[in-house]
Design an enzyme around this catalytic site. Structure first.
Site, short mmCIF file in Angstrom:
data_model
loop_
_atom_site.label_atom_id
_atom_site.label_comp_id
_atom_site.label_asym_id
_atom_site.label_seq_id
_atom_site.Cartn_x
_atom_site.Cartn_y
_atom_site.Cartn_z
N LYS A 1 -0.28 5.25 8.69
CA LYS A 1 0.39 5.55 7.42
C LYS A 1 -0.61 5.69 6.29
O LYS A 1 -0.52 6.62 5.47
CB LYS A 1 1.41 4.44 7.13
CG LYS A 1 2.13 4.55 5.78
CD LYS A 1 1.54 3.66 4.70
CE LYS A 1 1.62 2.19 5.05
NZ LYS A 1 1.09 1.34 3.95
N LYS B 1 -7.17 1.63 -2.77
CA LYS B 1 -6.78 1.10 -1.46
C LYS B 1 -6.75 2.20 -0.41
O LYS B 1 -7.19 2.00 0.74
CB LYS B 1 -5.40 0.44 -1.56
CG LYS B 1 -4.85 -0.09 -0.24
CD LYS B 1 -5.76 -1.17 0.37
CE LYS B 1 -5.33 -1.55 1.77
NZ LYS B 1 -4.01 -2.15 1.86
N THR C 1 0.85 -1.19 0.00
CA THR C 1 0.00 0.00 0.00
C THR C 1 0.89 1.23 0.00
O THR C 1 1.55 1.54 1.00
CB THR C 1 -0.92 0.03 1.23
OG1 THR C 1 -1.79 -1.10 1.19
CG2 THR C 1 -1.78 1.29 1.23
#
Length: 286
Positions: free
Chosen positions: A239, A171, A96
């Site tokens: 994150k 995502k 990701t």
């Protein structure tokens, strides 16, 4: 027999690579910490010394890395992917990362004569183990078609979303929503607890209504027991929220709820919960 490389054997990557082996594929693995390759080698995988060696020896290499910095290091670093890719071999980065990082890696791979596909996943430890991830691919369509047997061993739903960057964006959007859901869920459990409501009753009511979700059903019982074993580490959720806010900045899209959620998860990291499950946010809130 299909032959694949796999780079990055953390919580997710190790389970995904095992599913490739279970599907009868030949798998060559590399991990920054070599001891994490031992379980895979015991199951029949071949260990390589560098990412370059994996990319040079396999028609298609998958990678599952922690964050943009790790993804760039494996690609551009010494003995990295770029030193081994070429001759049409494929690199499928399932990490990701932000769209710009994905595009940077993809451009470099293609410039070296390779093909590139981004394929971040939706799902955490259990879906990775069960081979039921949702895989959000974008990029080279021929590589997608050739990688499909491997992707199907790892996921239950596989999408091709267009050009490189679209998988990363999807995502980021999905995880932004998930982070907000978890924050509201933890606050609800904490507020209900302070009001004297039984956690089991709160979970029962949520499960019966329109906001019921598999995540609430799974995480609620674990939170009630004080179990925060990482399926998706809190630091990784923070994150992803940071990446979402960065995407919002670039597109001029206000993200007030996501920004507040990001501050909560930053507080969780500061409190020392970064390596626990992202549901450990409850410990900060309660």
């Amino acid at each position: 027999m299909h032959k694949f490389g796999f780079i990055g054997l953390g919580i997710m990557g190790s389970a995904m690579a095992k599913n490739l082996l279970k599907a009868g594929c030949q798998v060559t693995v590399w991990n920054r910490s070599p001891e994490k390759t031992e379980d895979l080698v015991a199951l029949g995988a071949t260990r390589a010394e560098t990412p370059a060696a994996v990319a040079a020896s396999c028609p298609i290499t998958f990678a599952m890395l922690a964050d943009p910095a790790a993804a760039e290091e494996v690609c551009f670093g010494r003995h990295g992917i770029l030193e081994g890719i070429g001759d049409g071999r494929g690199y499928v980065d399932m990490s990701t990362v932000d769209p710009a990082t994905s595009q940077k890696i993809g451009f470099a791979v293609v410039a070296k004569g390779g093909r590139f596909l981004e394929a971040p996943v939706s799902g955490s430890k259990k879906p990775a183990e069960d081979g039921t991830l949702i895989i959000l691919a974008a990029g080279d369509r021929t590589l997608y078609d050739e990688a499909l047997p491997g992707l199907e061993a790892m996921g239950k739903k596989i999408l091709h979303l267009g050009d490189v960057g679209k998988g990363a964006e999807m995502k980021i959007v999905v995880n932004m929503v998930m982070g907000g859901m978890m924050a509201a869920f933890c606050e609800g459990l904490a507020l209900g607890g302070k009001a004297g409501l039984a956690t089991a009753d709160i979970l029962d009511v949520i499960a019966a209504g329109a906001i019921a979700s598999p995540m609430f059903a799974l995480k609620g019982g674990l939170i009630a027991q004080g179990i925060f074993t990482p399926a998706f580490p809190l630091k990784h959720m923070q994150k992803d929220l940071r990446l979402a806010i960065g995407l919002g900045d670039r597109l001029g899209q206000p993200l007030a709820a996501a920004a507040a959620t990001n501050e909560l998860f930053k507080g969780g990291r500061a409190a020392g919960y970064g390596d626990e499950d992202f549901s450990a946010l409850y410990k900060l809130i309660d």
